[in-house]
Design an enzyme around this catalytic site. Sequence first.
Site, PDB file in Angstrom:
ATOM      1  N   ASP A  54       0.838  -1.198   0.000  1.00 13.61           N
ATOM      2  CA  ASP A  54       0.000   0.000   0.000  1.00 13.61           C
ATOM      3  C   ASP A  54       0.874   1.249   0.000  1.00 13.61           C
ATOM      4  O   ASP A  54       0.502   2.285  -0.546  1.00 13.61           O
ATOM      5  CB  ASP A  54      -0.902   0.013   1.243  1.00 13.61           C
ATOM      6  CG  ASP A  54      -2.064  -0.965   1.106  1.00 13.61           C
ATOM      7  OD1 ASP A  54      -2.526  -1.191  -0.025  1.00 13.61           O
ATOM      8  OD2 ASP A  54      -2.499  -1.497   2.143  1.00 13.61           O
ATOM      9  N   GLY A  55       2.065   1.137   0.619  1.00 17.44           N
ATOM     10  CA  GLY A  55       3.003   2.260   0.686  1.00 17.44           C
ATOM     11  C   GLY A  55       3.414   2.750  -0.704  1.00 17.44           C
ATOM     12  O   GLY A  55       3.525   3.954  -0.937  1.00 17.44           O
ATOM     13  N   ALA A 170      -5.669   2.421   8.377  1.00 18.76           N
ATOM     14  CA  ALA A 170      -4.236   2.654   8.580  1.00 18.76           C
ATOM     15  C   ALA A 170      -3.986   3.263   9.971  1.00 18.76           C
ATOM     16  O   ALA A 170      -4.453   2.723  10.973  1.00 18.76           O
ATOM     17  CB  ALA A 170      -3.709   3.535   7.444  1.00 18.76           C
ATOM     18  N   TYR A 171      -3.285   4.351  10.050  1.00 23.01           N
ATOM     19  CA  TYR A 171      -2.915   4.980  11.328  1.00 23.01           C
ATOM     20  C   TYR A 171      -4.152   5.216  12.208  1.00 23.01           C
ATOM     21  O   TYR A 171      -4.149   4.993  13.421  1.00 23.01           O
ATOM     22  CB  TYR A 171      -2.196   6.297  11.013  1.00 23.01           C
ATOM     23  CG  TYR A 171      -1.451   6.972  12.153  1.00 23.01           C
ATOM     24  CD1 TYR A 171      -1.367   6.392  13.417  1.00 23.01           C
ATOM     25  CD2 TYR A 171      -0.814   8.202  11.940  1.00 23.01           C
ATOM     26  CE1 TYR A 171      -0.672   7.025  14.452  1.00 23.01           C
ATOM     27  CE2 TYR A 171      -0.123   8.830  12.961  1.00 23.01           C
ATOM     28  CZ  TYR A 171      -0.054   8.250  14.204  1.00 23.01           C
ATOM     29  OH  TYR A 171       0.627   8.878  15.207  1.00 23.01           O
ATOM     30  N   SER A 174      -4.986   2.280  14.302  1.00 22.09           N
ATOM     31  CA  SER A 174      -4.034   2.085  15.411  1.00 22.09           C
ATOM     32  C   SER A 174      -4.388   2.974  16.600  1.00 22.09           C
ATOM     33  O   SER A 174      -4.065   2.658  17.732  1.00 22.09           O
ATOM     34  CB  SER A 174      -2.608   2.414  14.966  1.00 22.09           C
ATOM     35  OG  SER A 174      -2.239   1.657  13.855  1.00 22.09           O
TER      36      SER A 174
HETATM   37  P1  NAP Z   1       4.969   2.231   6.597  1.00 18.09           P
HETATM   38  O1  NAP Z   1       5.365   2.615   7.973  1.00 18.09           O
HETATM   39  O2  NAP Z   1       5.859   1.368   5.775  1.00 18.09           O
HETATM   40  O3  NAP Z   1       3.497   1.556   6.589  1.00 18.09           O
HETATM   41  C1  NAP Z   1       2.720   1.378   7.672  1.00 18.09           C
HETATM   42  C2  NAP Z   1       1.777   0.195   7.422  1.00 18.09           C
HETATM   43  O4  NAP Z   1       0.488   0.702   7.063  1.00 18.09           O
HETATM   44  C3  NAP Z   1       2.175  -0.763   6.306  1.00 18.09           C
HETATM   45  O5  NAP Z   1       1.973  -2.081   6.770  1.00 18.09           O
HETATM   46  C4  NAP Z   1       1.218  -0.417   5.194  1.00 18.09           C
HETATM   47  O6  NAP Z   1       0.937  -1.488   4.350  1.00 18.09           O
HETATM   48  C5  NAP Z   1      -0.011  -0.055   5.976  1.00 18.09           C
HETATM   49  N1  NAP Z   1      -1.007   0.751   5.288  1.00 18.09           N
HETATM   50  C6  NAP Z   1      -0.841   1.827   4.483  1.00 18.09           C
HETATM   51  N2  NAP Z   1      -2.028   2.302   4.079  1.00 18.09           N
HETATM   52  C7  NAP Z   1      -2.967   1.506   4.637  1.00 18.09           C
HETATM   53  C8  NAP Z   1      -4.378   1.486   4.595  1.00 18.09           C
HETATM   54  N3  NAP Z   1      -5.072   2.413   3.912  1.00 18.09           N
HETATM   55  N4  NAP Z   1      -5.032   0.541   5.299  1.00 18.09           N
HETATM   56  C9  NAP Z   1      -4.359  -0.390   6.015  1.00 18.09           C
HETATM   57  N5  NAP Z   1      -3.028  -0.424   6.079  1.00 18.09           N
HETATM   58  C10 NAP Z   1      -2.334   0.517   5.408  1.00 18.09           C
HETATM   59  O7  NAP Z   1       4.688   3.561   5.786  1.00 18.09           O
HETATM   60  P2  NAP Z   1       4.062   3.690   4.359  1.00 18.09           P
HETATM   61  O8  NAP Z   1       3.974   2.349   3.719  1.00 18.09           O
HETATM   62  O9  NAP Z   1       4.739   4.796   3.639  1.00 18.09           O
HETATM   63  O10 NAP Z   1       2.579   4.138   4.760  1.00 18.09           O
HETATM   64  C11 NAP Z   1       2.329   5.394   5.316  1.00 18.09           C
HETATM   65  C12 NAP Z   1       1.180   5.187   6.237  1.00 18.09           C
HETATM   66  O11 NAP Z   1       1.624   4.578   7.417  1.00 18.09           O
HETATM   67  C13 NAP Z   1       0.500   6.455   6.711  1.00 18.09           C
HETATM   68  O12 NAP Z   1      -0.425   6.942   5.779  1.00 18.09           O
HETATM   69  C14 NAP Z   1      -0.158   5.978   7.997  1.00 18.09           C
HETATM   70  O13 NAP Z   1      -1.486   5.556   7.770  1.00 18.09           O
HETATM   71  C15 NAP Z   1       0.647   4.768   8.405  1.00 18.09           C
HETATM   72  N6  NAP Z   1       1.207   5.006   9.732  1.00 18.09           N
HETATM   73  C16 NAP Z   1       0.727   4.243  10.745  1.00 18.09           C
HETATM   74  C17 NAP Z   1       1.145   4.477  12.047  1.00 18.09           C
HETATM   75  C18 NAP Z   1       0.577   3.627  13.124  1.00 18.09           C
HETATM   76  O14 NAP Z   1      -0.251   2.752  12.814  1.00 18.09           O
HETATM   77  N7  NAP Z   1       0.948   3.859  14.360  1.00 18.09           N
HETATM   78  C19 NAP Z   1       2.059   5.478  12.326  1.00 18.09           C
HETATM   79  C20 NAP Z   1       2.522   6.251  11.260  1.00 18.09           C
HETATM   80  C21 NAP Z   1       2.078   6.006   9.962  1.00 18.09           C
HETATM   81  P3  NAP Z   1       1.976  -2.038   3.249  1.00 18.09           P
HETATM   82  O15 NAP Z   1       2.893  -2.958   4.000  1.00 18.09           O
HETATM   83  O16 NAP Z   1       1.116  -2.752   2.305  1.00 18.09           O
HETATM   84  O17 NAP Z   1       2.711  -0.883   2.647  1.00 18.09           O
HETATM   85 MN    MN Z   2       4.924   0.290   3.464  1.00 20.95          MN
END
Ligand code: NAP
Ligand code: MN
Length: 276
Positions: A54-55, A170-171, A174
């Site tokens: 998804d990233g 996503a975030y 969490s």
């Molecule tokens: P990353 O840190 O590599 O990815 C975070 C995880 O979120 C990966 O497992 C990614 O899946 C998953 N993800 C992304 N979009 C999603 C969605 N719409 N629904 C469910 N899971 C999703 O960073 P990145 O790949 O560049 O993604 C950026 C995203 O990370 C941000 O938009 C934010 O949503 C998320 N994030 C989450 C947290 C948290 O949960 N505490 C903190 C900061 C950011 P893939 O492995 O398929 O890429």
């Molecule tokens: Mn990712």
Amino acid sequence: MIQTNSTVKRVAIIANHKFQSKKIANKLFTTLREDERFYLTKKSPDIVITIGGDGVLLSAFHTYENELDHVRFVGIHTGHLGFYTDYLEHQVDELITTLREDTGEKISYPVLQVSIALADGRRIRGLALNESTIKRIEKTMVADVLVHNVKLERFRGDGLLVATPTGSTAYNKSLGGAVLHPTIEALQLTEIASINNRVYRSIGSSMIVPKKDHIEVYPKKTGRYIVSVDNKTYTYKDIVKIEYQISPQKVHFVSTPWHTSFWQRVKDAFLGDLDR
Ligand code: NAP
Ligand code: MN
């Protein structure tokens, strides 16, 4: 000159650095290059194929965020099934068939428009596919939160997040936010570690805000703030106001026979087969 022959589809292929992703990219590249119905180019594509997670799709979205009206995305996930990806790595042939039979059908989802007003008069705009967050760097963030012009609360805590429906998993999730079906055109406002005691009070739960209502956040303290828009982060000094609304634009995906039900994705991603 941009080729405008409507029967030829302009296709961009974007892969992450994984060996498996590059291998799939090569296969797609050689197959589509030999097919006169496709023209491989990163410039003004009709279809953007992402290979990875998804990233990668998030990054591709931002590469083409100024061309959302004519771009359709489709993703292959090298790993588990993602939320923005319809194909798994062993389904490259199925994707090629879908592209050959494609009649231009699309599935569209809402995106979030963020507008930041700084004390120096600058106004910065951004588009998010997943979410945008605001956090104060040095100390507790204190901010007034308005929803559809109603001053709802004075928030105190680490920060606030506003998610799109597709970003709800996503975030936002969490942080304890709700999982929203992407056909519901709404934003979700979620708190990041709010302080709630006898003196300070904010709503505590996530709020689902309809398309017609906008959200405004007025930080009450000067200093530095971190604003995230999907996978990017920016630091700003003295934010006066940050405003969120559903963008008039949408993000389009290639409508595929492999489009997995949203609830199946939720189950695959977060629960698995626990009911064996
Ligand atoms: P990353 O840190 O590599 O990815 C975070 C995880 O979120 C990966 O497992 C990614 O899946 C998953 N993800 C992304 N979009 C999603 C969605 N719409 N629904 C469910 N899971 C999703 O960073 P990145 O790949 O560049 O993604 C950026 C995203 O990370 C941000 O938009 C934010 O949503 C998320 N994030 C989450 C947290 C948290 O949960 N505490 C903190 C900061 C950011 P893939 O492995 O398929 O890429
Ligand atoms: Mn990712």
